[in-house]
Write a protein that holds these residues in place. Structure first.
Motif, PDB file in Angstrom:
ATOM      1  N   MET A   1       0.860  -1.187   0.000  1.00  0.00           N
ATOM      2  CA  MET A   1       0.000   0.000   0.000  1.00  0.00           C
ATOM      3  C   MET A   1       0.888   1.226   0.000  1.00  0.00           C
ATOM      4  SD  MET A   1      -3.044   1.260   0.205  1.00  0.00           S
ATOM      5  CE  MET A   1      -3.674   2.882   0.482  1.00  0.00           C
ATOM      6  N   GLY A   2       0.679   2.157  -0.933  1.00  0.00           N
ATOM      7  CA  GLY A   2       1.526   3.335  -1.002  1.00  0.00           C
ATOM      8  C   GLY A   2       0.889   4.516  -0.309  1.00  0.00           C
ATOM      9  N   ILE A   3       1.709   5.374   0.296  1.00  0.00           N
ATOM     10  CA  ILE A   3       1.206   6.609   0.875  1.00  0.00           C
ATOM     11  C   ILE A   3       2.126   7.729   0.449  1.00  0.00           C
ATOM     12  CG2 ILE A   3       0.205   5.432   2.841  1.00  0.00           C
ATOM     13  CD1 ILE A   3       2.501   6.311   4.512  1.00  0.00           C
ATOM     14  N   GLU A   4       1.641   8.953   0.573  1.00  0.00           N
ATOM     15  CA  GLU A   4       2.418  10.097   0.121  1.00  0.00           C
ATOM     16  C   GLU A   4       3.698  10.238   0.936  1.00  0.00           C
ATOM     17  OE1 GLU A   4       1.646  11.767  -2.452  1.00  0.00           O
ATOM     18  OE2 GLU A   4      -0.284  10.802  -2.777  1.00  0.00           O
ATOM     19  N   PHE A 111      13.649  -3.276  -0.411  1.00  0.00           N
ATOM     20  CA  PHE A 111      12.408  -3.611   0.281  1.00  0.00           C
ATOM     21  C   PHE A 111      12.023  -2.494   1.246  1.00  0.00           C
ATOM     22  CE2 PHE A 111      15.732  -5.047   3.107  1.00  0.00           C
ATOM     23  CZ  PHE A 111      15.255  -4.800   4.386  1.00  0.00           C
ATOM     24  N   SER A 112      10.778  -2.560   1.715  1.00  0.00           N
ATOM     25  CA  SER A 112      10.319  -1.622   2.736  1.00  0.00           C
ATOM     26  C   SER A 112       9.532  -2.384   3.792  1.00  0.00           C
ATOM     27  CB  SER A 112       9.456  -0.507   2.127  1.00  0.00           C
ATOM     28  OG  SER A 112       8.249  -1.029   1.610  1.00  0.00           O
ATOM     29  N   TYR A 219       7.359   0.641  -3.402  1.00  0.00           N
ATOM     30  CA  TYR A 219       6.820   1.535  -4.422  1.00  0.00           C
ATOM     31  C   TYR A 219       7.894   2.516  -4.871  1.00  0.00           C
ATOM     32  CZ  TYR A 219       1.993   0.046  -3.493  1.00  0.00           C
ATOM     33  OH  TYR A 219       0.836  -0.681  -3.374  1.00  0.00           O
ATOM     34  N   SER A 220       7.910   2.813  -6.178  1.00  0.00           N
ATOM     35  CA  SER A 220       8.875   3.774  -6.717  1.00  0.00           C
ATOM     36  C   SER A 220       8.351   4.278  -8.051  1.00  0.00           C
ATOM     37  CB  SER A 220      10.252   3.137  -6.907  1.00  0.00           C
ATOM     38  OG  SER A 220      11.135   4.013  -7.587  1.00  0.00           O
ATOM     39  N   GLU A 221       7.854   5.509  -8.077  1.00  0.00           N
ATOM     40  CA  GLU A 221       7.326   6.056  -9.330  1.00  0.00           C
ATOM     41  C   GLU A 221       8.378   6.118 -10.430  1.00  0.00           C
ATOM     42  OE1 GLU A 221       4.633   9.264  -9.475  1.00  0.00           O
ATOM     43  OE2 GLU A 221       3.958   9.018  -7.394  1.00  0.00           O
ATOM     44  N   PRO A 222       9.626   6.533 -10.145  1.00  0.00           N
ATOM     45  CA  PRO A 222      10.635   6.573 -11.213  1.00  0.00           C
ATOM     46  C   PRO A 222      10.884   5.202 -11.845  1.00  0.00           C
ATOM     47  CG  PRO A 222      11.365   7.855  -9.328  1.00  0.00           C
ATOM     48  CD  PRO A 222      10.157   7.113  -8.884  1.00  0.00           C
ATOM     49  N   ASP A 223      10.673   4.138 -11.085  1.00  0.00           N
ATOM     50  CA  ASP A 223      10.897   2.785 -11.598  1.00  0.00           C
ATOM     51  C   ASP A 223       9.610   2.126 -12.085  1.00  0.00           C
ATOM     52  OD1 ASP A 223      13.713   2.707 -11.021  1.00  0.00           O
ATOM     53  OD2 ASP A 223      13.195   2.504  -8.897  1.00  0.00           O
ATOM     54  N   GLY A 224       8.543   2.917 -12.187  1.00  0.00           N
ATOM     55  CA  GLY A 224       7.296   2.393 -12.714  1.00  0.00           C
ATOM     56  C   GLY A 224       6.453   1.631 -11.716  1.00  0.00           C
TER      57      GLY A 224
END
Length: 280
Positions: A1-4, A111-112, A219-224
């Motif tokens: 789950m991603g958060i800002e 990982f996170s 999650y990583s927007e730059p990596d899609g």
């Protein structure tokens, strides 16, 4: 789950300080670690090994999946300094959706680790985990989980939504239900994979509950690897040429359509105050 990112700016990355060694420091350090190893430290070190080759689409070996699952299965609320009577889990009389608290434990490119604290009726809406393997451990409480995978075996599995339900530029894609059930702690850790196991899922808190989330990679927007939210519609909502399922299987399929982040989703970051993770 991603958060800002702004919600977790304070990440509580504090490290334990040990007295200076006087003789044989390596031996004394190893003995001290063996004596004082915490469960959350064990989780962290296991993640480092399991996701050492972590990248988009990476799936750990089955034996590594089972090893990490076994460690998470043994994790208890006290191992991360949580209990149901803490303020994160209190129900408030308000018309808005309950606020969910996220406790950041660790994040690196591999990982996170974090904990979602849900008050009763708190909802993490349907969302995806692109290219990730995800472990979710319910520490305490009860929740309902619903999850889907794309029905890639079905031809022509997308259709434009028309009429009042149309969202410009969006399509509804056929997905197959994987899990639709209640879970009460203690229970086994759930696992989803990049293309199987329910990559798109949602959690609804039936009682106050805490969920440890381990994502590899994060999650990583730059990596899609961007978090996408979905609306869901029953299979019979649309009739599409070339797509048919037996009558008794229709409840196992739904149309999922991308949506913007729900306006009523409130996830706030808080400082983790449980046993510290030592990055060695």
């Amino acid at each position: 789950m991603g958060i800002e990112t702004s919600l977790v700016g304070q990440k509580g990355k504090e490290f334990c300080e040990f007295p200076k060694e006087t003789t044989n420091p390596r031996l004394k350090k190893n003995r001290r670690r063996q004596r004082k190893q915490t469960m959350i430290q064990t989780v962290f070190e296991t993640c480092k090994e399991v996701f050492s080759n972590g990248r988009t689409g990476f799936v750990p070996r089955p034996e590594d999946v089972e090893r990490l699952r076994s460690v998470l299965d043994r994790l208890k609320p006290s191992d991360v300094g949580l209990s149901p009577d803490m303020r994160y889990f209190r129900a408030e009389e308000t018309e808005r959706t309950p606020v969910i608290t996220y406790l950041h434990l660790h994040e690196c490119e591999k990982f996170s680790m974090g904990i979602f604290c849900l008050p009763p009726s708190g909802v993490l809406p349907l969302h995806n985990h692109p290219g990730m393997t995800v472990f979710s451990k319910l520490l305490f409480g009860a929740m309902h989980m619903k999850s889907y995978d794309w029905a890639i075996e079905k031809p022509c599995s997308s259709v434009s939504i028309s009429g009042a339900l149309q969202i410009e530029g969006k399509v509804a894609q056929l997905a197959k239900l994987q899990v639709d059930a209640d879970f009460t702690a203690p229970c086994d850790t759930s696992i989803l994979y990049p293309a199987a196991g329910g990559n798109m899922h949602c959690f609804t808190a039936l009682t106050a509950c805490a969920i440890v989330d381990v994502l590899g990679p994060p999650y990583s927007e730059p990596d899609g690897r961007h978090c996408t939210y979905y609306l869901e519609y029953p299979f019979d909502s649309f009739s599409v040429d070339g797509i048919a399922v037996p009558e008794d299987e229709k409840e196992s399929y739904s149309w999922l359509q991308e949506r913007e982040k729900p306006e009523d989703l409130a996830v706030v970051g808080a400082i983790y105050s449980g046993p510290k993770i030592v990055e060695v």
